[in-house]
Design a protein around this motif. Sequence first.
Motif, PDB file in Angstrom:
ATOM      1  N   MET A  66       0.708  -1.523  -0.569  1.00  0.00           N
ATOM      2  CA  MET A  66       0.226   0.379  -0.180  1.00  0.00           C
ATOM      3  C   MET A  66       0.856   1.078  -0.025  1.00  0.00           C
ATOM      4  O   MET A  66       1.809   1.192   0.522  1.00  0.00           O
ATOM      5  CB  MET A  66      -0.377   0.183   1.441  1.00  0.00           C
ATOM      6  CG  MET A  66      -2.442  -0.408   1.011  1.00  0.00           C
ATOM      7  SD  MET A  66      -3.536  -0.434   2.640  1.00  0.00           S
ATOM      8  CE  MET A  66      -3.310   0.193   1.782  1.00  0.00           C
ATOM      9  N   THR A  67       0.482   2.202  -0.796  1.00  0.00           N
ATOM     10  CA  THR A  67       1.026   3.581  -0.735  1.00  0.00           C
ATOM     11  C   THR A  67       0.766   3.918   0.798  1.00  0.00           C
ATOM     12  O   THR A  67      -0.510   4.326   1.026  1.00  0.00           O
ATOM     13  CB  THR A  67       0.707   4.428  -1.726  1.00  0.00           C
ATOM     14  OG1 THR A  67      -0.193   4.807  -1.526  1.00  0.00           O
ATOM     15  CG2 THR A  67       0.793   3.893  -3.175  1.00  0.00           C
ATOM     16  N   PRO A  68       1.616   5.368   0.667  1.00  0.00           N
ATOM     17  CA  PRO A  68       1.690   5.588   2.087  1.00  0.00           C
ATOM     18  C   PRO A  68       0.364   6.921   1.787  1.00  0.00           C
ATOM     19  O   PRO A  68      -0.597   6.657   2.484  1.00  0.00           O
ATOM     20  CB  PRO A  68       2.899   6.944   2.331  1.00  0.00           C
ATOM     21  CG  PRO A  68       3.675   5.938   1.616  1.00  0.00           C
ATOM     22  CD  PRO A  68       3.508   5.165   0.392  1.00  0.00           C
ATOM     23  N   ARG A  69      -0.106   7.516   0.455  1.00  0.00           N
ATOM     24  CA  ARG A  69      -1.004   8.051   0.576  1.00  0.00           C
ATOM     25  C   ARG A  69      -2.535   7.262   1.089  1.00  0.00           C
ATOM     26  O   ARG A  69      -3.545   7.261   1.871  1.00  0.00           O
ATOM     27  CB  ARG A  69      -1.318   8.407  -0.780  1.00  0.00           C
ATOM     28  CG  ARG A  69      -3.247   9.332  -0.755  1.00  0.00           C
ATOM     29  CD  ARG A  69      -3.075  10.565  -0.879  1.00  0.00           C
ATOM     30  NE  ARG A  69      -3.849  11.019  -0.968  1.00  0.00           N
ATOM     31  CZ  ARG A  69      -5.009  12.014  -0.297  1.00  0.00           C
ATOM     32  NH1 ARG A  69      -4.774  12.227   0.557  1.00  0.00           N
ATOM     33  NH2 ARG A  69      -5.780  12.270  -1.097  1.00  0.00           N
ATOM     34  N   GLN A  70      -2.318   5.713   0.053  1.00  0.00           N
ATOM     35  CA  GLN A  70      -3.247   5.013   0.921  1.00  0.00           C
ATOM     36  C   GLN A  70      -3.672   4.769   1.933  1.00  0.00           C
ATOM     37  O   GLN A  70      -4.997   4.375   2.675  1.00  0.00           O
ATOM     38  CB  GLN A  70      -2.985   3.098  -0.081  1.00  0.00           C
ATOM     39  CG  GLN A  70      -3.629   4.030  -1.507  1.00  0.00           C
ATOM     40  CD  GLN A  70      -3.304   2.364  -2.240  1.00  0.00           C
ATOM     41  OE1 GLN A  70      -2.013   1.355  -2.513  1.00  0.00           O
ATOM     42  NE2 GLN A  70      -4.416   1.879  -3.035  1.00  0.00           N
ATOM     43  N   ILE A  71      -2.816   4.169   2.888  1.00  0.00           N
ATOM     44  CA  ILE A  71      -2.380   4.779   4.055  1.00  0.00           C
ATOM     45  C   ILE A  71      -3.139   5.621   4.764  1.00  0.00           C
ATOM     46  O   ILE A  71      -4.228   5.719   5.588  1.00  0.00           O
ATOM     47  CB  ILE A  71      -0.872   4.210   5.354  1.00  0.00           C
ATOM     48  CG1 ILE A  71      -0.489   2.534   4.056  1.00  0.00           C
ATOM     49  CG2 ILE A  71      -1.864   4.405   6.571  1.00  0.00           C
ATOM     50  CD1 ILE A  71       1.107   2.195   4.848  1.00  0.00           C
ATOM     51  N   GLN A  72      -2.703   6.361   4.835  1.00  0.00           N
ATOM     52  CA  GLN A  72      -3.855   7.669   5.524  1.00  0.00           C
ATOM     53  C   GLN A  72      -4.921   8.486   4.984  1.00  0.00           C
ATOM     54  O   GLN A  72      -6.058   8.235   5.657  1.00  0.00           O
ATOM     55  CB  GLN A  72      -2.798   8.887   4.526  1.00  0.00           C
ATOM     56  CG  GLN A  72      -3.458  10.784   5.077  1.00  0.00           C
ATOM     57  CD  GLN A  72      -4.280  11.176   4.590  1.00  0.00           C
ATOM     58  OE1 GLN A  72      -4.033  10.963   3.191  1.00  0.00           O
ATOM     59  NE2 GLN A  72      -5.179  12.230   5.368  1.00  0.00           N
ATOM     60  N   LEU A  93      -1.173  -0.664   9.219  1.00  0.00           N
ATOM     61  CA  LEU A  93      -1.240  -0.469   7.923  1.00  0.00           C
ATOM     62  C   LEU A  93       0.558   0.048   7.551  1.00  0.00           C
ATOM     63  O   LEU A  93       1.097  -0.884   6.288  1.00  0.00           O
ATOM     64  CB  LEU A  93      -2.134  -0.244   7.389  1.00  0.00           C
ATOM     65  CG  LEU A  93      -3.490  -0.041   7.469  1.00  0.00           C
ATOM     66  CD1 LEU A  93      -4.606   0.603   6.687  1.00  0.00           C
ATOM     67  CD2 LEU A  93      -3.689  -1.489   6.386  1.00  0.00           C
ATOM     68  N   ASP A  94       1.339   0.927   8.506  1.00  0.00           N
ATOM     69  CA  ASP A  94       2.967   0.974   8.075  1.00  0.00           C
ATOM     70  C   ASP A  94       3.466   0.002   8.131  1.00  0.00           C
ATOM     71  O   ASP A  94       5.219   0.581   8.397  1.00  0.00           O
ATOM     72  CB  ASP A  94       3.264   2.781   8.220  1.00  0.00           C
ATOM     73  CG  ASP A  94       2.870   2.937   9.534  1.00  0.00           C
ATOM     74  OD1 ASP A  94       1.589   2.238  10.227  1.00  0.00           O
ATOM     75  OD2 ASP A  94       2.721   3.488  10.136  1.00  0.00           O
ATOM     76  N   ARG A  95       3.004  -0.756   8.934  1.00  0.00           N
ATOM     77  CA  ARG A  95       4.389  -1.995  10.085  1.00  0.00           C
ATOM     78  C   ARG A  95       3.449  -3.003   9.593  1.00  0.00           C
ATOM     79  O   ARG A  95       3.044  -3.551  10.651  1.00  0.00           O
ATOM     80  CB  ARG A  95       3.854  -1.167  11.806  1.00  0.00           C
ATOM     81  CG  ARG A  95       3.321  -1.081  12.052  1.00  0.00           C
ATOM     82  CD  ARG A  95       4.109   0.167  13.387  1.00  0.00           C
ATOM     83  NE  ARG A  95       3.027   0.609  14.243  1.00  0.00           N
ATOM     84  CZ  ARG A  95       2.579   1.274  14.446  1.00  0.00           C
ATOM     85  NH1 ARG A  95       2.637   1.941  13.314  1.00  0.00           N
ATOM     86  NH2 ARG A  95       1.565   1.636  15.124  1.00  0.00           N
ATOM     87  N   LEU A  96       3.618  -3.281   9.032  1.00  0.00           N
ATOM     88  CA  LEU A  96       2.370  -4.725   8.944  1.00  0.00           C
ATOM     89  C   LEU A  96       3.122  -5.998   9.233  1.00  0.00           C
ATOM     90  O   LEU A  96       2.887  -7.385   9.792  1.00  0.00           O
ATOM     91  CB  LEU A  96       1.579  -4.496   7.490  1.00  0.00           C
ATOM     92  CG  LEU A  96       0.743  -4.032   7.114  1.00  0.00           C
ATOM     93  CD1 LEU A  96       0.265  -4.754   5.466  1.00  0.00           C
ATOM     94  CD2 LEU A  96      -0.810  -4.467   7.880  1.00  0.00           C
ATOM     95  N   GLU A  97       4.670  -6.187   9.141  1.00  0.00           N
ATOM     96  CA  GLU A  97       4.923  -7.370   9.316  1.00  0.00           C
ATOM     97  C   GLU A  97       4.911  -7.545  10.756  1.00  0.00           C
ATOM     98  O   GLU A  97       4.915  -8.589  11.299  1.00  0.00           O
ATOM     99  CB  GLU A  97       6.988  -6.904   9.070  1.00  0.00           C
ATOM    100  CG  GLU A  97       7.550  -5.686  10.378  1.00  0.00           C
ATOM    101  CD  GLU A  97       6.480  -4.479   9.477  1.00  0.00           C
ATOM    102  OE1 GLU A  97       7.275  -3.672   9.949  1.00  0.00           O
ATOM    103  OE2 GLU A  97       6.518  -4.535   8.317  1.00  0.00           O
TER     104      GLU A  97
END
Length: 146
Positions: A1-7, A64-68
């Motif tokens: 996912m892109t940063p924009r999508q996450i936002q 979402l920005d750290r799915l691992e």
Amino acid sequence: MTPRQIQLVRSSFELVAPIADVAATIFYRRLFDLDPAIRALFPTDLTAQKRNLMQTLTVVVKNLDRLEGIIPAVEALGERHATYRVRRDDYETVGAALLDTLGEGLGDEFTPEVRAAWAAAYGLLASVMIGAADRAAATPAEDAAA
């Protein structure tokens, strides 16, 4: 996912969180409308199920920005869903119900860009769950062959 999508997912979820109970009710109503056979997979009283849905969405959206960090939990969720007789096709139905729910709950805020971001987030989550369910289903057969 892109940063924009996450936002976009995060900011739109902030609008859903205050109406979590209503959103969960809409979700299950829509899910059972889309596929009435799925109803048999759930308990009669959906109170706990609704709470679990919203808690799971909250955790996923926050990470979402750290799915691992949540992949093991998402994989375990997929394995559990396999034991509940959730089929691969059911994930598509759940995704449609989720997007419909967000559309109803967010109204004009559910723009095509927001929809695409949620579709990407759900697609990612579903693919991890399906992969884990598939691996869990394959493991007993492999063990028997060994």
